[in-house]
Design a protein around this motif. Structure first.
Motif, PDB file in Angstrom:
ATOM      1  N   PRO A  24       0.835  -1.213   0.000  1.00  0.00           N
ATOM      2  CA  PRO A  24       0.000   0.000   0.000  1.00  0.00           C
ATOM      3  C   PRO A  24       0.862   1.251   0.000  1.00  0.00           C
ATOM      4  O   PRO A  24       1.937   1.264   0.610  1.00  0.00           O
ATOM      5  N   HIS A  25       0.419   2.273  -0.715  1.00  0.00           N
ATOM      6  CA  HIS A  25       1.095   3.572  -0.793  1.00  0.00           C
ATOM      7  C   HIS A  25       2.428   3.480  -1.520  1.00  0.00           C
ATOM      8  O   HIS A  25       3.305   4.325  -1.304  1.00  0.00           O
ATOM      9  N   ALA A  26       2.593   2.475  -2.379  1.00  0.00           N
ATOM     10  CA  ALA A  26       3.834   2.367  -3.157  1.00  0.00           C
ATOM     11  C   ALA A  26       3.825   3.397  -4.283  1.00  0.00           C
ATOM     12  O   ALA A  26       2.765   3.748  -4.801  1.00  0.00           O
ATOM     13  N   TYR A  72      -0.020   4.804  -4.846  1.00  0.00           N
ATOM     14  CA  TYR A  72      -1.272   4.104  -5.132  1.00  0.00           C
ATOM     15  C   TYR A  72      -1.612   3.157  -4.006  1.00  0.00           C
ATOM     16  O   TYR A  72      -0.735   2.622  -3.335  1.00  0.00           O
ATOM     17  N   GLU A  73      -2.918   2.960  -3.805  1.00  0.00           N
ATOM     18  CA  GLU A  73      -3.363   1.996  -2.804  1.00  0.00           C
ATOM     19  C   GLU A  73      -4.637   1.342  -3.297  1.00  0.00           C
ATOM     20  O   GLU A  73      -5.372   1.888  -4.120  1.00  0.00           O
ATOM     21  N   ALA A  74      -4.882   0.134  -2.766  1.00  0.00           N
ATOM     22  CA  ALA A  74      -6.057  -0.632  -3.183  1.00  0.00           C
ATOM     23  C   ALA A  74      -7.215  -0.427  -2.211  1.00  0.00           C
ATOM     24  O   ALA A  74      -8.301  -0.944  -2.421  1.00  0.00           O
ATOM     25  N   ASN A  79     -12.911   6.846   2.198  1.00  0.00           N
ATOM     26  CA  ASN A  79     -12.560   8.178   2.687  1.00  0.00           C
ATOM     27  C   ASN A  79     -11.564   8.146   3.852  1.00  0.00           C
ATOM     28  O   ASN A  79     -11.622   8.967   4.746  1.00  0.00           O
ATOM     29  N   HIS A  80     -10.646   7.151   3.866  1.00  0.00           N
ATOM     30  CA  HIS A  80      -9.664   7.207   4.943  1.00  0.00           C
ATOM     31  C   HIS A  80      -8.622   8.276   4.630  1.00  0.00           C
ATOM     32  O   HIS A  80      -8.519   8.752   3.504  1.00  0.00           O
ATOM     33  N   HIS A  81      -7.908   8.671   5.656  1.00  0.00           N
ATOM     34  CA  HIS A  81      -6.935   9.752   5.528  1.00  0.00           C
ATOM     35  C   HIS A  81      -5.534   9.191   5.671  1.00  0.00           C
ATOM     36  O   HIS A  81      -5.357   7.993   5.861  1.00  0.00           O
ATOM     37  N   HIS A  82      -4.553  10.050   5.587  1.00  0.00           N
ATOM     38  CA  HIS A  82      -3.172   9.598   5.685  1.00  0.00           C
ATOM     39  C   HIS A  82      -2.371  10.440   6.653  1.00  0.00           C
ATOM     40  O   HIS A  82      -2.615  11.644   6.765  1.00  0.00           O
ATOM     41  N   VAL A  83      -1.452   9.784   7.321  1.00  0.00           N
ATOM     42  CA  VAL A  83      -0.488  10.501   8.136  1.00  0.00           C
ATOM     43  C   VAL A  83       0.867  10.304   7.461  1.00  0.00           C
ATOM     44  O   VAL A  83       1.225   9.196   7.060  1.00  0.00           O
ATOM     45  N   ALA A  92       1.009   6.245   6.528  1.00  0.00           N
ATOM     46  CA  ALA A  92       0.132   5.255   7.151  1.00  0.00           C
ATOM     47  C   ALA A  92      -1.315   5.692   6.982  1.00  0.00           C
ATOM     48  O   ALA A  92      -1.603   6.874   6.781  1.00  0.00           O
ATOM     49  N   ASP A  93      -2.225   4.714   7.051  1.00  0.00           N
ATOM     50  CA  ASP A  93      -3.652   5.007   6.936  1.00  0.00           C
ATOM     51  C   ASP A  93      -4.223   5.469   8.273  1.00  0.00           C
ATOM     52  O   ASP A  93      -3.843   4.970   9.320  1.00  0.00           O
ATOM     53  N   VAL A  94      -5.147   6.405   8.200  1.00  0.00           N
ATOM     54  CA  VAL A  94      -5.898   6.844   9.375  1.00  0.00           C
ATOM     55  C   VAL A  94      -7.371   6.754   8.996  1.00  0.00           C
ATOM     56  O   VAL A  94      -7.767   7.290   7.963  1.00  0.00           O
TER      57      VAL A  94
HETATM   58 ZN    ZN Z   1      -4.181   4.655   2.449  1.00  0.00          ZN
END
Ligand code: ZN
Ligand code: ZN
Length: 134
Positions: A24-26, A72-74, A79-83, A92-94
């Motif tokens: 995730p987030h690659a 990109y992420e799957a 509607n999650h956010h990122h830190v 990371a996902d929030v």
């Molecule tokens: Zn994410």
């Protein structure tokens, strides 16, 4: 998933999708690396095209924090956010700040039907804050 999105199932599409699932987030370069380890030689352009098609179909989400390349992420549609770490750039996902999307109520919605609030939390990751204080 590809079939549901009415996309033809091709080996590059499957490889890109599973690469993003696993990382995730690659960013694009690391996705290309993973896909090549899987399929052998695949052109940059082919991977770019697949990323664009999967993002347009809603199977991938593209995020681009200021100062970072596109990632990109799957994990889509929630509607999650990122830190983001200001020092090393790790992401990371929030989860949604309060319950459901868009999770933040605009002080004035200007009559828009708002379905997403894009929030980026900035700070130092545990690794970087430890390195600073020692
Ligand atoms: Zn994410
Ligand atoms: Zn960091």
């Amino acid at each position: 998933m590809l079939r549901e999105a009415a996309l033809r199932v091709t080996r590059p599409r499957v490889a890109v999708l599973s690469a993003v699932h696993a990382h995730p987030h690659a960013d694009t370069d690391s996705i290309i690396g993973v896909v090549r380890a899987d399929l052998g030689e695949v052109s940059h352009q082919a991977v770019y095209d697949v990323l664009r098609a999967l993002t347009a179909a809603g199977l991938l989400r593209r995020i681009e924090p200021p100062g970072s390349v596109a990632r990109y992420e799957a994990r889509v549609g929630d509607n999650h956010h990122h830190v983001v770490c200001r020092s090393c750039g790790v992401i990371a996902d929030v989860d949604c700040a309060v319950g459901t999307a868009p999770c933040l109520t605009a002080s004035d919605d200007h009559g828009f039907a708002i379905d997403e609030a894009e929030v980026i939390y900035w700070g130092l990751c545990p690794g970087c804050s430890t390195a600073l204080s020692s």
